[in-house]
Design a protein around this motif. Structure first.
Motif, PDB file in Angstrom:
ATOM      1  N   ALA A   1       0.214   4.296  -1.709  1.00 59.83           N
ATOM      2  CA  ALA A   1       0.085   5.250  -2.813  1.00 59.83           C
ATOM      3  C   ALA A   1      -0.674   6.498  -2.360  1.00 59.83           C
ATOM      4  CB  ALA A   1      -0.619   4.593  -3.994  1.00 59.83           C
TER       5      ALA A   1
ATOM      6  N   ASP B   1      -5.408   2.066  -8.133  1.00 60.39           N
ATOM      7  CA  ASP B   1      -6.397   2.950  -7.498  1.00 60.39           C
ATOM      8  C   ASP B   1      -6.941   4.030  -8.429  1.00 60.39           C
ATOM      9  OD1 ASP B   1      -6.305   1.795  -4.879  1.00 60.39           O
ATOM     10  OD2 ASP B   1      -4.370   2.748  -4.563  1.00 60.39           O
TER      11      ASP B   1
ATOM     12  N   SER C   1       0.882  -1.170   0.000  1.00 58.47           N
ATOM     13  CA  SER C   1       0.000   0.000   0.000  1.00 58.47           C
ATOM     14  C   SER C   1       0.919   1.219   0.000  1.00 58.47           C
ATOM     15  CB  SER C   1      -0.853   0.011   1.266  1.00 58.47           C
ATOM     16  OG  SER C   1      -1.513  -1.202   1.403  1.00 58.47           O
TER      17      SER C   1
HETATM   18  N1  GLU Z   1      -4.114   0.767  -2.528  1.00 64.39           N
HETATM   19  C1  GLU Z   1      -4.108   1.680  -1.426  1.00 64.39           C
HETATM   20  C2  GLU Z   1      -2.858   2.547  -1.460  1.00 64.39           C
HETATM   21  O1  GLU Z   1      -1.850   2.161  -1.946  1.00 64.39           O
HETATM   22  C3  GLU Z   1      -4.156   0.990  -0.079  1.00 64.39           C
HETATM   23  C4  GLU Z   1      -5.254   0.037   0.172  1.00 64.39           C
HETATM   24  C5  GLU Z   1      -5.014  -0.763   1.462  1.00 64.39           C
HETATM   25  O2  GLU Z   1      -4.058  -0.482   2.183  1.00 64.39           O
HETATM   26  O3  GLU Z   1      -5.769  -1.693   1.778  1.00 64.39           O
HETATM   27  O4  GLU Z   1      -2.841   3.629  -0.965  1.00 64.39           O
END
Ligand code: GLU
Length: 352
Positions: A52, A137, A50
């Motif tokens: 991002a 995302d 995660s």
């Molecule tokens: N895909 C999201 C990000 O990278 C995080 C989703 C999650 O942590 O469950 O910010």
């Protein structure tokens, strides 16, 4: 547990990646060091990371949480390259190269795209490069969203046919109560039955332990375990945690692998969204649940939604309980004139 895990997926969440003024570089360095060490032992590793959205928030010095989906998507578009830059630098210290893979639920639902993703992972392993995965995302809206990286990690483990999934979090594993609040909280060492776990643990309190975080992890871990992949939930803050797990130092909570689900069943149960709902009568329920029969059109009382041959549908009892998910063999508008099994026994997965 099997002695030598060859292919390992490691998942790290935003909580571990958050630093005071940006991403936690020390943590990124630690992950790069541990995964590089595994690689030098001849293992193939995948990182699901995660960070991002978090990276975007930090880069733009956002003082509040993003409100709308669009704002989150924009922040993830800003933060994802920042995140990958930090990983590139950290892995380069150990002579390792990385690759970025961004996925949505759509990519897993489509058999072609699933296969393409699988082939790309395999090529990256051959090229000696470490894949780093996140949800895409920027294009993920409700219908095509996996939604959280715990489930993404479970699905990725299935795509790459991992031997082990390690989910790193901020506690030492699963506890019967929130260890941040209760001093007498006990760690669960091994999980083989999720219903049993739910009875022993208080997952629905008001604390952060119960607000979805830990339960989402448990559910995701259980999915991979049902597909035969052992899962360990452990504390990412601990030094050399990944290496210690592999050195058989009892760490975290282990979800025992079960050979319950075939690839097709995993897909029907956890990846496909039902396109329609079919309500069946008591006779059909008994035939399907207790007599090992396929579902015939005559047992159907009502259908909801539009579906076509090959779609996944959910089958409900008369009182509205979901009994199973399965692949339908006819279209919703010609179900009444269909005179064969509309869901074959082999295409059904039962919901406990
Ligand atoms: N895909 C999201 C990000 O990278 C995080 C989703 C999650 O942590 O469950 O910010």
């Amino acid at each position: 547990m099997k002695e030598s895990f060859k292919r390992i997926v490691v998942k790290v969440g935003s909580q571990l990646l958050a630093g005071e003024n940006g991403l936690n570089k020390n943590f990124i360095d630690k992950i790069a060091y541990e995964l590089s060490a595994l690689k030098s032992q001849g293992k193939e590793v995948v990182l699901v990371s995660s960070g991002a959205v978090l990276g975007g928030i930090k880069l733009l010095s956002f003082k509040r949480k993003p409100k709308s989906i669009q704002e989150k998507q924009a922040l993830s578009a800003i933060g994802q390259p920042y995140l990958m830059t930090e990983y590139t630098k950290a892995f380069a210290k150990h002579g390792e190269k990385i690759a970025q893979i961004l996925l949505t639920a759509e990519d897993l639902r489509s058999k072609e795209r699933f296969t393409h993703a699988k082939n790309t992972f395999n090529s990256l392993f051959k090229l000696n490069v470490i894949p780093i995965v996140n949800e895409n995302d920027t294009v993920s809206v409700e219908e095509i969203k996996i939604g959280d990286n715990d489930n993404l990690a479970a699905h990725v483990s299935v795509v790459v046919e991992a031997d082990l999934l390690i989910m790193l979090t901020t506690t030492d594993g699963i506890f019967d109560k929130d260890p941040n609040i209760f001093k007498d909280a006990k760690k669960v060492e091994v999980v083989s039955d999720i219903n049993q776990l739910q009875l022993t643990c208080n997952f629905d309190g008001k604390s952060s332990f119960g607000t979805g975080g830990m339960w989402t992890k448990v559910e995701a871990a259980f999915k991979a375990a049902r597909k035969g992949i052992p899962v360990i939930i452990a504390n990412g803050k601990e030094e050399e945690i990944i290496l210690n797990i592999l050195n058989e130092r009892n760490k975290g909570t282990l979800f025992l692998p079960k050979k319950e689900l075939r690839a097709k069943s995993y897909r029907i149960l956890y990846i496909e969204e039902p396109k329609g709902y079919i309500l069946i009568d008591k006779g059909a329920e008994d035939a399907v649940l207790n007599k090992g029969k396929s579902l015939l059109p005559k047992g159907i009382k009502e259908i909801r939604g539009e579906f076509k041959k090959g779609d996944t549908v959910a089958v409900l009892s008369e009182n509205g309980k979901i009994l199973l998910k399965g692949i339908i063999r006819c279209n919703s508008n010609d179900i009444n004139s269909f005179n064969k099994e509309c869901i074959h026994r082999n295409d059904m997965v039962f919901i406990d």
